[in-house]
Design an enzyme around this catalytic site. Structure first.
Site, PDB file in Angstrom:
ATOM      1  CE  LYS A  56     -37.963  -5.757 -47.231  1.00 18.33           C
ATOM      2  NZ  LYS A  56     -37.586  -6.083 -45.855  1.00 18.33           N
ATOM      3  CB  SER A 306     -34.750   0.477 -51.188  1.00 24.48           C
ATOM      4  OG  SER A 306     -35.815   1.324 -50.795  1.00 24.48           O
TER       5      SER A 306
END
Length: 407
Positions: A56, A306
């Site tokens: 992110k 991730s």
């Protein structure tokens, strides 16, 4: 590129240049042990090595770089209880942009504290994410703040897509890249980048079986809510993005739903084998390979790890459950005459069999046995399931009727 799509490969390339000094160019490394275990040639993209331990960082940084001076002065706002909150808070703080993060009241305390530590104003409002979002929209109108969406934004998608550029640069001949999917920002950006590179690499999305919102949307079906939770809470999104959906439909080769057990096993294996911490959403790509090994056998497979922001209590539970499933912690139940020396006899047999007693409990008060008997619940540490079976057989041979229980 077709005008129906929000971003182009050029947008992803521009984002790579824009955020080059803001994010970590994380490594894409081969895993010999995971490769041997799965039959595929595994390469792991370690996005948990970003400063906030999540991909992110990329989309947040790219979006913030495109604020005009007036927007920078007014500040930004985001609704998130997880990685997006920390990405926005961190990069806004670095760039001197005031940031407000709205979280539901149920947000984990650790994430609230960490987001505040990164310099954002954190407001907790409402019982649900929808409540928090409604409050954020009222603040946008009241304060003139600029919203930084978690995935449904062209600049955010372009920033996330830089993950693919780095993976293809490190391993140009990957057969397939497995990507966690929630709202779709990461996979939309990555699939766009791969499509524009001329590579034949397939991009495959991965979701939890309990939150298959993108899978349902691609099939023209609605996903309302799940009756059960998921360890992959970072991708537990009810509705995929309006901008991400057509990109996924056009450029993503396939979507896979993965069981909770496979996700838990993936979290455990990444710690045991790669010595790295992955949250459920970060481990789900490996879970997909574990659950369908024949599909990926002999192929060069890139896994996007991730993120690594997993609650320590949840991580402890996952690891302990994994020890139970693999037979390394085994609960046994033994019915005994309630006489002196019987516990010592049990301990001697278990010790001689090479196992270790972790927990032991007598149950005298309840159950079908007579008042002169007791049930002994024992948790033993064993090498694997076969070793646990050996312990049970040796107990029985010693006149100690034992049975394995489900962990």
């Amino acid at each position: 590129m077709d005008e129906q799509f929000a971003i182009s490969p050029r947008d992803v390339s521009r984002a790579a240049g824009t955020i080059a000094d803001d994010v970590v160019a994380t490594p894409t490394l081969p895993s010999r042990t995971l490769s041997a275990l799965t039959g595929a040639e595994i390469f792991v993209k370690f996005e948990n090595l970003q400063f906030t331990a999540s991909f992110k960082d990329r989309g947040s940084a790219n979006r913030l770089h495109h604020l005009d001076p007036d927007e920078r002065r007014r500040g930004v706002i985001a609704v998130s209880a997880g990685n997006h909150a920390q990405g926005v808070a961190y990069h806004a703080g670095r760039m001197g942009v005031p940031a407000t993060i709205v979280m539901p009241e149920s947000a984990p305390y650790s994430k609230v504290v960490q987001t505040r530590r990164l310099g954002a104003e954190v407001l907790q409002h409402g019982a649900t994410f929808a409540d928090a979002a409604a409050h954020a929209h009222s603040l946008i109108a009241e304060r003139g703040l600029v919203e930084i969406p978690p995935y449904d934004d062209p600049l955010v998608m372009a920033g996330q897509g830089t993950v693919a550029l780095e993976m293809l640069d490190a391993v140009p001949d990957l057969d397939v890249i497995l990507v966690p999917v929630g709202g779709g920002g990461l996979i939309a950006g990555m699939a766009t980048a791969v499509a524009g590179s001329g590579s034949t690499t397939e991009v495959v999305g991965v979701q939890s079986e309990t939150y298959p919102s993108m899978i349902r949307a691609l099939a023209g079906e609605e996903f309302t809510s799940s009756s059960t939770g998921t360890i992959a809470d970072g991708i537990a999104v009810k509705t995929p993005g309006a901008l991400t959906l057509p990109i996924v439909a056009r450029h993503v080769h396939d979507m896979i739903a993965v069981s909770e057990e496979a996700i838990e096993d993936a979290v455990r294996l990444l710690i045991e084998i790669e010595k790295t911490v992955a949250e459920g959403a970060g481990a789900i790509a490996l879970g997909a390979v574990l659950e369908d090994r024949s599909r990926f056998e002999g192929r060069r497979v890139g896994l996007v790890l991730s993120g690594g922001n997993i609650d320590t209590r949840l991580l402890t539970s996952v690891l302990m459950r994994g020890l139970g499933r693999t037979g390394r912690l085994t609960p046994l139940q033994i019915d005994l005459d309630d006489l002196p020396g019987r516990l010592a006899a049990v301990a001697t047999v278990i010790g001689d069999a090479g196992a270790n007693i972790v927990e032991v409990e007598h149950r005298r008060m309840f159950g079908p046995l007579s008042a002169r008997s007791t049930t002994l619940d024992v948790v033993v540490e064993t090498r694997d399931g076969h070793h646990a079976d050996e312990v049970v057989e040796k107990l029985r041979a010693a006149g100690l009727p034992a049975r394995r229980l489900s962990p």
